[in-house]
Design an enzyme around this catalytic site. Structure first.
Site, PDB file in Angstrom:
ATOM      1  N   LYS A  40       0.789  -1.171  -0.062  1.00 46.57           N
ATOM      2  CA  LYS A  40      -0.199  -0.114  -0.013  1.00 46.57           C
ATOM      3  C   LYS A  40       0.978   1.168  -0.049  1.00 46.57           C
ATOM      4  CE  LYS A  40      -3.266   2.632   2.846  1.00 46.57           C
ATOM      5  NZ  LYS A  40      -4.210   2.572   4.169  1.00 46.57           N
ATOM      6  N   ASP A  76      -2.790  10.035   3.564  1.00 50.69           N
ATOM      7  CA  ASP A  76      -4.186   9.835   3.698  1.00 50.69           C
ATOM      8  C   ASP A  76      -5.012  10.924   4.724  1.00 50.69           C
ATOM      9  OD1 ASP A  76      -6.566   8.597   3.922  1.00 50.69           O
ATOM     10  OD2 ASP A  76      -5.757   6.860   5.241  1.00 50.69           O
ATOM     11  N   LYS A  89     -10.174  12.782   8.250  1.00 54.02           N
ATOM     12  CA  LYS A  89      -9.797  12.345   9.535  1.00 54.02           C
ATOM     13  C   LYS A  89      -9.709  13.675  10.474  1.00 54.02           C
ATOM     14  CE  LYS A  89      -6.732   8.684   7.896  1.00 54.02           C
ATOM     15  NZ  LYS A  89      -7.395   7.504   8.620  1.00 54.02           N
ATOM     16  N   ASP A 145       1.388   6.330   5.797  1.00 56.15           N
ATOM     17  CA  ASP A 145       0.629   5.441   4.962  1.00 56.15           C
ATOM     18  C   ASP A 145       1.139   4.669   3.809  1.00 56.15           C
ATOM     19  OD1 ASP A 145      -1.852   4.076   5.532  1.00 56.15           O
ATOM     20  OD2 ASP A 145      -3.220   5.451   4.484  1.00 56.15           O
ATOM     21  N   ASP A 174     -12.305   7.029   3.561  1.00 55.13           N
ATOM     22  CA  ASP A 174     -11.116   6.889   4.320  1.00 55.13           C
ATOM     23  C   ASP A 174     -10.611   5.269   4.186  1.00 55.13           C
ATOM     24  OD1 ASP A 174      -8.873   7.452   5.919  1.00 55.13           O
ATOM     25  OD2 ASP A 174     -10.079   7.609   7.851  1.00 55.13           O
ATOM     26  N   GLU A 179      -9.464   3.582   2.180  1.00 57.60           N
ATOM     27  CA  GLU A 179      -9.033   3.822   0.794  1.00 57.60           C
ATOM     28  C   GLU A 179      -7.802   2.736   0.368  1.00 57.60           C
ATOM     29  OE1 GLU A 179      -7.738   5.089   3.332  1.00 57.60           O
ATOM     30  OE2 GLU A 179      -5.509   5.102   2.994  1.00 57.60           O
ATOM     31  N   ARG A 228      -7.730  -0.538   0.838  1.00 62.13           N
ATOM     32  CA  ARG A 228      -8.167  -1.551   0.141  1.00 62.13           C
ATOM     33  C   ARG A 228      -8.663  -1.359  -1.327  1.00 62.13           C
ATOM     34  NH1 ARG A 228     -12.792  -2.041   4.897  1.00 62.13           N
ATOM     35  NH2 ARG A 228     -10.830  -1.173   5.943  1.00 62.13           N
TER      36      ARG A 228
HETATM   37  N1  BES Z   1      -4.562   4.465   7.095  1.00 68.62           N
HETATM   38  C1  BES Z   1      -5.598   4.161   7.678  1.00 68.62           C
HETATM   39  C2  BES Z   1      -5.348   3.162   9.030  1.00 68.62           C
HETATM   40  C3  BES Z   1      -4.450   3.570   9.956  1.00 68.62           C
HETATM   41  C4  BES Z   1      -5.094   4.502  10.924  1.00 68.62           C
HETATM   42  C5  BES Z   1      -3.314   3.026  10.225  1.00 68.62           C
HETATM   43  C6  BES Z   1      -4.587   4.864  12.158  1.00 68.62           C
HETATM   44  C7  BES Z   1      -2.573   3.607  11.269  1.00 68.62           C
HETATM   45  C8  BES Z   1      -3.245   4.423  12.330  1.00 68.62           C
HETATM   46  C9  BES Z   1      -6.416   3.775   6.927  1.00 68.62           C
HETATM   47  O1  BES Z   1      -6.670   4.240   5.648  1.00 68.62           O
HETATM   48  C10 BES Z   1      -7.935   4.018   7.452  1.00 68.62           C
HETATM   49  O2  BES Z   1      -8.213   5.136   7.381  1.00 68.62           O
HETATM   50  N2  BES Z   1      -8.613   2.955   7.783  1.00 68.62           N
HETATM   51  C11 BES Z   1     -10.087   3.203   8.346  1.00 68.62           C
HETATM   52  C12 BES Z   1     -10.879   2.080   7.964  1.00 68.62           C
HETATM   53  C13 BES Z   1     -12.244   2.205   8.245  1.00 68.62           C
HETATM   54  C14 BES Z   1     -12.821   3.611   7.619  1.00 68.62           C
HETATM   55  C15 BES Z   1     -13.015   1.241   7.630  1.00 68.62           C
HETATM   56  C16 BES Z   1      -9.844   3.032   9.833  1.00 68.62           C
HETATM   57  O3  BES Z   1      -8.904   2.185  10.370  1.00 68.62           O
HETATM   58  O4  BES Z   1     -10.521   3.760  10.723  1.00 68.62           O
HETATM   59 ZN    ZN Z   2      -4.772   4.793   4.781  1.00 71.26          ZN
HETATM   60 MN    MN Z   3      -7.693   5.942   5.366  1.00 69.09          MN
END
Ligand code: BES
Ligand code: ZN
Ligand code: MN
Length: 502
Positions: free
Chosen positions: A265, A270, A277, A288, A347, A349, A351
């Site tokens: 990834k 992000d 966020k 990210d 968010d 993204e 996947r």
């Molecule tokens: N890059 C983030 C995941 C992340 C968050 C990694 C905090 C490390 C610390 C990812 O893109 C994300 O935002 N995931 C969301 C998914 C949800 C919206 C289904 C998450 O984990 O909140």
């Molecule tokens: Zn992310």
């Molecule tokens: Mn995200």
């Protein structure tokens, strides 16, 4: 950093600093015993007086080194003798090098693995990895840099009779893993206005230029459109910065050998997109792209080691930004696989870019697909900053990765994949949605990805908790480069189909 190997009488070895183990059983072991004899019991006396604690990582610097050829002794606590392990060796050496960092020592000799029950090659590998990571700094963007690490040479002392060919092989592997890890850390630490998708593509081109058997191809937005990578395009849509899909191939075996596909990834920033966020700690979303960084780091190590395997790295790289052109929650896009996705949360993204990379990976008829991603906050909640989450649909692959993780001291914990984790991805309007329940969110993310692997052996490493450290020591860790490289180097012994490829 150089790692010469020394055998022979430890106390007669000329060095600026001899790093010596102290164990908690009150006895002197290995090289420490030899030094103590040469110094007429001076070390035993220090220990008896309580001045050289055996607690793991405690360092005691001694300047009065009469009778030995070392200018200093650094006595390092190594804990219980019977429990000495690669992990403790790494912890002890890391502490030793840390304590030398601020001093003026340019060269030192470690006797921590001199007479240990550990496999000598393995010990050498971990000494190199630990030393290199302990001197790592990221100061390319500081106008006034601290003086560079002064330690440039660490000799490794081994008992006469040790298999030095094996030790040298361990040093070579350790150095390659360390260089790959450093690359992953540099890429992760660079700010998002420097480490863009094009920057990651340049890093891949540099690897391809520097090493044999590498070939790189970089797809731009027009290529992605032609191919139909609608999921990836929906993420980059709100950004000004152009996206890239990096394809870096390493051909170390015959063309008929199916490659391992590594997908990393590469979200270089992000924001969350329209599902934006909160502001606190948002700067950390520059990390990210650490999945991409670790895949590039692993490829760098393969370039150095030239093993006889085939590997293809696929890195979808883009930013996730809000704008008037950004994807809206509710938008439906068609992925490269043809499956349609309702984007409930912009968010989620990672996947979306990975699913198109995984579909693209299938063109290479891989023996397995391993994706590496900072995918979910839920994985951080589940495992903290200790283990990477391993999601896998294939037992031999899971076993091989967990064993590689253990050998590398780069831990992973098996997490569940089950159809039921996909229940909440149901959509009334598309084939499925990109986000579902927060509960079990790491497995929900894995379930989304599993819909694109088509029965191939597949592993997903969620590195959200381990790819970087926050707070005072904020910075990328380079994980899971050691695990990936170890797994790849051991492929021949742990063939997925049980057959011998050689
Ligand atoms: N890059 C983030 C995941 C992340 C968050 C990694 C905090 C490390 C610390 C990812 O893109 C994300 O935002 N995931 C969301 C998914 C949800 C919206 C289904 C998450 O984990 O909140
Ligand atoms: Zn992310
Ligand atoms: Mn995200």
């Amino acid at each position: 950093m150089d790692f010469p190997v020394k055998t022979g009488a430890p106390a007669r070895h000329r060095t600026e600093c001899a790093i010596l183990p102290v164990f908690d059983d009150g006895k002197l072991h290995g090289a420490t015993k030899d030094f103590d004899r040469a110094a007429r019991g001076a070390i035993a006396k220090l220990i008896r007086a309580g001045d050289a604690p055996s607690r793991l990582g405690t360092c005691t610097l001694v300047h009065r080194t009469q009778g030995t050829a070392a200018a200093r002794w650094l006595l390092v606590g190594c804990g219980k003798h019977a429990d000495f392990s690669a992990k403790r060796l790494a912890a002890a050496l890391g502490a030793a090098i840390h304590s030398l960092r601020s001093g003026g020592t340019k060269e030192a000799t470690s006797f921590l693995a001199y007479d240990s029950p550990l496999d000598a090659a393995d010990a050498a590998r971990h000494c190199v990895e630990t030393a290199r990571s302990s001197i790592y700094r990221f100061d390319e963007l500081k106008s006034r840099t601290d003086p560079p690490a002064r330690l440039t040479r660490l000799a490794l002392g081994f008992k006469a009779g040790t298999d030095l060919t094996a030790v040298r092989a361990g040093i070579k592997v350790g150095s390659a893993i360390a260089s790959g890890t450093d690359l992953a850390r540099d890429l992760g630490n660079r700010p998002p206005n420097v480490c863009t998708p094009s920057h990651l593509a340049d890093a891949a081109r540099t690897i391809a230029k520097s090493y044999e058997r590498m070939e790189v191809k970089v797809l731009d937005e027009a290529d992605m459109r032609k191919l139909g990578m609608g999921a990836l395009l929906s993420v980059t849509q709100g950004a000004e910065e152009p996206p890239r899909m990096i394809v870096l191939q390493y051909r170390g075996a015959a063309a008929k050998e199916p490659p391992v596909a590594l997908c990393g990834k590469g979200v270089t920033f992000d924001t969350g997109g329209i599902s934006i966020k909160p502001a606190p700690k948002m700067d950390e979303m520059k990390f990210d792209m650490c999945g991409a960084g670790s895949v590039l780091g692993a490829m760098h190590a393969l370039g150095e080691l030239q093993p006889e395997i085939n590997v293809v790295a696929l890195i979808p790289a883009c930013e996730n930004m809000p704008s008037g052109r950004a994807t809206r929650p509710g938008d439906i896009v068609t992925s490269l696989s043809g499956q349609t996705v309702e984007i409930i949360n912009t968010d989620a993204e990672g996947r979306l870019i990975l699913c198109d990379a995984i579909t693209y990976a299938k063109r290479f008829k891989p023996r397995c697909i391993i994706d590496v991603a900072t995918l979910t906050g839920a994985c951080v909640i589940a495992l903290g900053h200790v283990y990477s989450g391993l999601f896998c649909n294939d037992e031999p692959l899971a076993k091989a990765l967990l064993e590689a993780a253990d050998r590398s001291l780069d831990l992973a914990w098996r997490m569940p994949v089950h159809e039921e984790y996909g229940e909440s991805l149901r959509s009334n309007f598309a084939d499925f949605a990109n986000s579902g329940t927060r509960d079990g969110g790491a497995s929900v993310g894995a379930n989304f990805l599993s819909r694109f692997v088509d029965g191939l052996p597949w592993a997903h490493l969620d590195i959200a908790g381990v790819a970087w450290r926050a707070n005072a020591n904020k910075g990328a860790t380079g994980r899971p480069v050691p695990m990936l490289v170890d797994y790849l180097l051991n492929l021949d012994g742990l063939n997925l189909d049980g057959a011998d490829t050689q």
